[in-house]
Design an enzyme around this catalytic site. Structure first.
Site, PDB file in Angstrom:
ATOM      1  N   ASP A 174     -34.617  26.433  -0.147  1.00 28.53           N
ATOM      2  CA  ASP A 174     -33.912  25.732   0.495  1.00 28.53           C
ATOM      3  C   ASP A 174     -33.882  24.412  -0.077  1.00 28.53           C
ATOM      4  OD1 ASP A 174     -32.791  24.414   2.866  1.00 28.53           O
ATOM      5  OD2 ASP A 174     -32.767  26.503   3.908  1.00 28.53           O
ATOM      6  N   HIS A 257     -33.366  20.119   6.318  1.00 30.75           N
ATOM      7  CA  HIS A 257     -32.941  21.444   5.649  1.00 30.75           C
ATOM      8  C   HIS A 257     -34.175  22.437   5.910  1.00 30.75           C
ATOM      9  CE1 HIS A 257     -30.595  25.578   5.190  1.00 30.75           C
ATOM     10  NE2 HIS A 257     -29.487  24.690   6.480  1.00 30.75           N
ATOM     11  N   SER A 575     -28.023  28.591  10.019  1.00 31.02           N
ATOM     12  CA  SER A 575     -29.464  28.288   9.537  1.00 31.02           C
ATOM     13  C   SER A 575     -30.737  28.298  10.382  1.00 31.02           C
ATOM     14  CB  SER A 575     -29.299  26.691   8.561  1.00 31.02           C
ATOM     15  OG  SER A 575     -28.351  27.065   7.428  1.00 31.02           O
TER      16      SER A 575
END
Length: 1015
Positions: A174, A257, A575
């Site tokens: 990520d 994220h 996600s």
């Protein structure tokens, strides 16, 4: 037919760049010892009933793997050197999950040399990829009603939250991680970096990853919880020159994220209120975490080159679970990236993917891998809303803030544009578009789209606004998101946009934002409209995807404080759903350490549910192309009763089928496709994808009234003997059209660890073709209380026909008829329509290795099909002498004045062909590049553009009666006037013809068959 000459092209098409070079060898994860002097290194499948403590994974420290990996490195170095690729231009050498390397290619000659090297399987250009909780543990049943203790739920089956996930390494690819967050602390007091440890030292034998220092990432940043953190950016730097501004040149998260995803999967249970009232937690709170940063910048993008390197390293380091909340271009299942994923699963690692955020349209699901877990997004029981009071009315949307805002003036952003800014840009509240003189003290109306929602809020705040109304726009995204932004805001759907914009345009318009309201018993789960849907386009829909759904809307978890100024925030997307499933997979692995990745996938899927749990329980909320088997159910997943398992060899053989448009690399095809069986009603053909032992069934090619027989093998994973009985259920819309006519045996008894082969017969009724995809399920209930259910998706195909057929020219010249065989899926009258036969226009020119010719081609309106082809038989040596070796060229098709290819053919096959269905009208440039050719060899490019108008030079019955499941022949008769002579006279290439026949049945159109008359 026309003939024209092309001149040598300049360097308009940019072939230099970064590529992945895949060798013809198997990687260590699947290598079976076929190279002399090197022992096999593949991971042996283990019995799930074995008493050993852990399932087998690739161990890169063994002598056999070390030796074979060194051999692969030597091969990569040798191949690169042979193509004159400098050592410093080799970015990565892949060994464990992919055999090959990534390199910077600086010339067409280097690229040609790589492609013609017999040790090379494929050469692929770099691709860009991109990134696609405090109530979810309670909603999922991991904990009971008392979230302060975490007891009373599925965690109790693993010793409680203080041990749930122990001994399992969850690895995340990520945007990096914010290591200081308490979710990643290794201390009992998570808010401190001192005091008693909550974790033991994780054995280097279990995980050997590193934690290099870097920007804002000093030595000692990792700990006993965050056991590894590495960054991969060589592909990114090669494409961009540097990492994006605002990001960190290290494993630290410059986005938010990666931090959010990591904490959701395996973050600690953290009290964020200080009073044990608000506790956030990952799904496997005692698991260890490792970050592999391969996504960068505000967009969270990265290259397949870096992601493959991260995957290769993660598996070598000893990861148990891999989460990839990312997506990218449509996958073929056998491109370099897809093969790496496949080999990761073969190495014993459970791989979990986000399904994508391109819903609700069908056919949008990404990452369609049958050997991974693909997760869709759904809602959970907490719903946070915010209300706007305006003009005597109330408008409800999403927002999270504590106090009322206003009343304050309501201002249209486009009215507040700076003098030098276009009003359309200001309307979307782009950076530096709003005039502070107009905005100060107002609540600003902004449109969603293009820029991030957080950036719009920052712009409103910069200009002095005190709040924001964020509107969806017509024909745009439909979801509204709860999140904490720079200013209080309410996110509203498009249906209230016109009314509030009109009101804002009136004098004295004002609004008040009422405090957010939280409801903890909302109707849930519900599918998120943004969640990508099936069917998958890969393998022609032969595998059901997505596999499962999990919470992915308004998930509250840690973020990067450096970026947002917040410790935690709400994010939405698949996600966010993917790490929920990854954490749950870690819990299954903890409970059953011998289970394979596919057994873990099976347990998640076969125990899922499809009815709402809160609000109004018992309502069906999704279909298989939305949620796969349904919503994850942690209390049940640890006792699935039966599991469906499969191995790398099973996956490879399932991709051998001729009718699923998957072109396996030659090495894999030679290893696995030679043992395919002839179809049998009592013996499974492993090369029929319908027989791949998945916990789901997808049948895209049924014929009405003709039974399709498929097979599954189930294994009893309970510790005791149990009896099972199977029952099929069809959705209401499919009840009269789709039947499971037989499950054999209907009932059976298995001892612990024993398996049973099941024969399942599926029958589509007449008229089923009109229904499209139909859905149902099959469940096996046991006398021990388990219920193992798998989803079924099926559709009738109009007909099975060859994608292309090539009549013999000698027979055509004699006026003989020709026929090709079809297998209809319906009974009735089939209508056939065609375009063509059209003779090729031909362009010729002379090229040498590393050079190219180009021609501009105007594609008119109503072009149904275009093809560009070069045939080996047409090459002519400059001297007129016979050519002594096979000429190797590539074809690239690009829009005129573009340097990027839209389509290409660059394999090692003697003929190169690029086909485009319904190309957009416009001017295209077609390049023919010499990869390995004789000096100044003459090459001929054939060009076909088929219009919607048929030519009279091919005749056949336009309407024919067919019977479902009974093969029929489409007979063709060609005009005797067809002229195959060369436009160049004697010795020149012949004239070739192309047509396309499209079948239809009422309103339903089937796959076309191309008819090529190629001498």
């Amino acid at each position: 037919m026309s003939m024209s000459e092309a001149r040598l092209a300049g360097s308009a098409l940019d072939l230099a760049g970064h590529y992945i070079v895949v060798l013809d060898n198997a990687p260590a994860a699947t290598y079976k010892g076929d190279v002399s002097g090197y022992e096999a290194t593949h991971v042996q499948a283990a019995s799930i009933s074995s008493d050993d403590s852990a399932s087998p994974k690739l161990d890169v420290s063994t002598a056999a793997v070390v030796a074979y990996a060194a051999f692969l490195e030597e091969q990569s170095v040798s191949v690169a050197a042979a193509a004159s690729v400098a050592a410093e231009d080799v970015l990565y050498k892949y060994k464990y999950l992919l055999a090959g390397f990534a390199a910077r290619v600086t010339s067409a000659q280097q690229l040609a040399a790589l492609r013609r090297d017999p040790r090379v399987s494929t050469v692929e250009r770099v691709q860009w990829m991109h990134r696609t909780t405090f109530t979810t543990p309670g909603f999922l049943g991991l904990e009971g009603n008392s979230s302060s203790s975490g007891s009373g739920g599925a965690w109790d089956q693993l010793g409680g939250p203080s041990s749930a996930g122990e001994g399992v390494a969850i690895c995340v690819i990520d945007t990096g991680i914010e290591p200081e967050h308490p979710s990643f602390s290794d201390r009992n007091n998570t808010s401190s970096d001192t005091g008693a440890y909550a974790y033991t030292v994780y054995s280097n034998a279990l995980y050997s990853g590193s934690c290099p220092v870097g920007e804002a990432f000093p030595a000692g940043t990792c700990n006993r919880k965050l056991i590894g953190c590495q960054a991969f950016s060589k592909g990114l730097r090669g494409s961009n020159g540097s990492i994006p501004a605002g990001d960190f040149d290290s494993c630290r998260d410059g986005n938010e994220h990666g931090t959010h995803v990591s904490a959701t999967a395996g973050g600690n249970r953290v009290d964020i209120s200080g009073k044990e009232k608000l506790v956030i937690s990952g799904m496997a709170p005692k698991a260890r975490l490792a970050m592999y940063k391969a996504l960068w910048g505000e967009s969270g993008g990265g290259t397949n080159i870096d992601i493959v390197a991260a995957l290769d390293k993660a598996v070598a380091d000893g990861c148990d679970i891999l989460n990839l909340s990312l997506g990218g271009p449509e996958r073929t299942l056998v491109d370099a990236y897809s093969l790496t994923v496949m080999n990761a699963a073969a190495a014993g690692v459970t791989v979990v993917f986000a399904a994508g955020n391109s819903g609700p349209n069908p056919g949008t699901v990404q990452n369609p891998y049958p050997y991974a877990i693909v997760v869709a997004a759904s809602t959970h029981s907490r719903q946070i809303s915010a209300t706007v009071q305006a003009n005597g009315k109330r408008y409800v949307g999403a927002g999270f803030y504590a106090k009322a805002i206003g009343p304050a003036r309501l201002l249209l952003a486009n009215v507040a544009a700076l003098p030098s800014v276009a009003s359309a840009d200001a309307q979307k509240c782009f950076n530096n578009t709003l005039d502070p003189k107009k905005v100060a003290g107002t609540i600003v109306v902004c449109d969603r789209g293009v820029s991030a929602r957080a950036d719009k809020a920052k712009e409103v705040k910069r200009a002095g606004g005190i709040g924001m109304l964020l509107f969806n726009v017509p024909d745009g995204a439909t979801d509204v998101m709860t999140e904490i932004l720079s200013v209080p805001h309410v996110h509203l759907k498009a249906d209230s946009r016109e009314a509030l914009r009109n009101y804002a345009a009136t004098a004295g318009a004002s609004v008040k934002l009422m405090p957010s309201v939280t409801a903890n018993n909302a109707l849930a789960p519900q599918m998120a409209s943004f969640s990508s849907r099936g069917p998958t386009q890969a393998a022609r829909g032969s595998f059901l995807t997505p596999d499962i759904s999990a919470p992915g809307v308004d998930v509250y978890a840690p973020v990067s404080k450096n970026k947002t100024g917040l410790d935690n925030n709400f994010l939405s997307g698949t996600s966010m759903a993917s790490p929920h499933a990854a954490g749950l997979a870690a819990l299954i692995r903890q409970r059953y350490p011998r289970w394979s990745p596919m057994a873990i996938k099976s347990a998640l899927m076969t125990t899922a549910y499809q009815e709402t749990k809160t609000g109004q329980p018992g309502q069906r909320f999704c279909k298989p192309f939305e949620c796969g088997a349904g919503h994850v159910d942690p209390p049940q997943m640890l006792n699935p009763g039966l599991i469906f398992d499969s191995t790398y060899e099973d996956w490879a053989k399932a991709l051998c089928a001729n009718d699923i448009d998957v072109q396996l690399p030659a090495g894999m095809k030679n290893r696995y496709c030679q043992s395919c069986l002839a179809s049998s009603s009592n013996q499974p053909d492993p090369c029929d994808p319908a027989n791949l032992n998945l916990p789901s069934i997808a049948l895209p090619k049924l014929a009405e009234g003709v039974a399709k027989v498929i097979f599954r093998t189930v294994t009893n994973v309970m510790s005791t003997t149990a009896s099972f009985s199977g029952i099929a259920t069809m959705d209401q819309a499919a009840e009269k059209l789709l039947k499971v006519t037989s499950i054999s045996p209907a009932a059976f008894t298995l001892g612990a660890g024993q398996s049973q082969l099941l024969r399942i017969e599926v029958l589509a009724q007449p008229g089923a073709i009109e229904a499209g995809w139909m859905f149902g399920s099959i469940a096996w209930r046991s006398n021990k209380g388990t219920n193992t259910r798998i989803p079924l998706a099926a559709k009738v195909t109009l007909l099975d026909a060859p994608l292309e057929t090539a009549p013999a020219i000698t027979a055509v010249k004699k006026g003989l008829s020709y026929g090709y065989t079809i297998n209809p899926g319906v009974t009735g009258r089939l209508r056939l329509n065609h375009t063509g036969l059209t003779p090729a226009d031909m362009v010729y020119g002379s090229i040498s290795t590393g050079y190219e010719i180009s021609v501009n081609v105007t594609v008119p309106e109503n072009t149904t099909y275009a093809r560009f082809a070069v045939f080996q038989a047409d090459f002519r040596a400059a001297s007129g002498a016979p050519l002594t070796f096979t000429q190797d060229v590539s074809i690239y098709v690009a829009l005129a004045n573009s340097t990027s290819a839209l389509a290409y053919s660059e394999g090692s096959a003697p003929d190169e062909i690029v086909s485009m269905t319904a190309p957009a009208p416009g001017i295209y440039t077609v390049y023919v590049t010499g990869e390995k050719v004789a000096d100044n060899v003459k090459v001929f490019l054939n060009i076909w553009l088929l219009s919607s108008t048929p030519a009279p030079n091919m005749q056949y019955r336009r309407s024919m009666a067919v019977t479902a499941g009974k093969k029929a022949v489409v007979g063709l008769q060609f005009s005797k006037d067809l002229n195959f002579s060369s436009a160049l006279g004697a010795g020149g290439p012949p004239t070739r013809y192309l047509a396309r026949i499209v079948p239809s049945y009422g309103r339903i159109e089937g796959d076309a068959t191309v008819v090529s008359l190629v001498a």
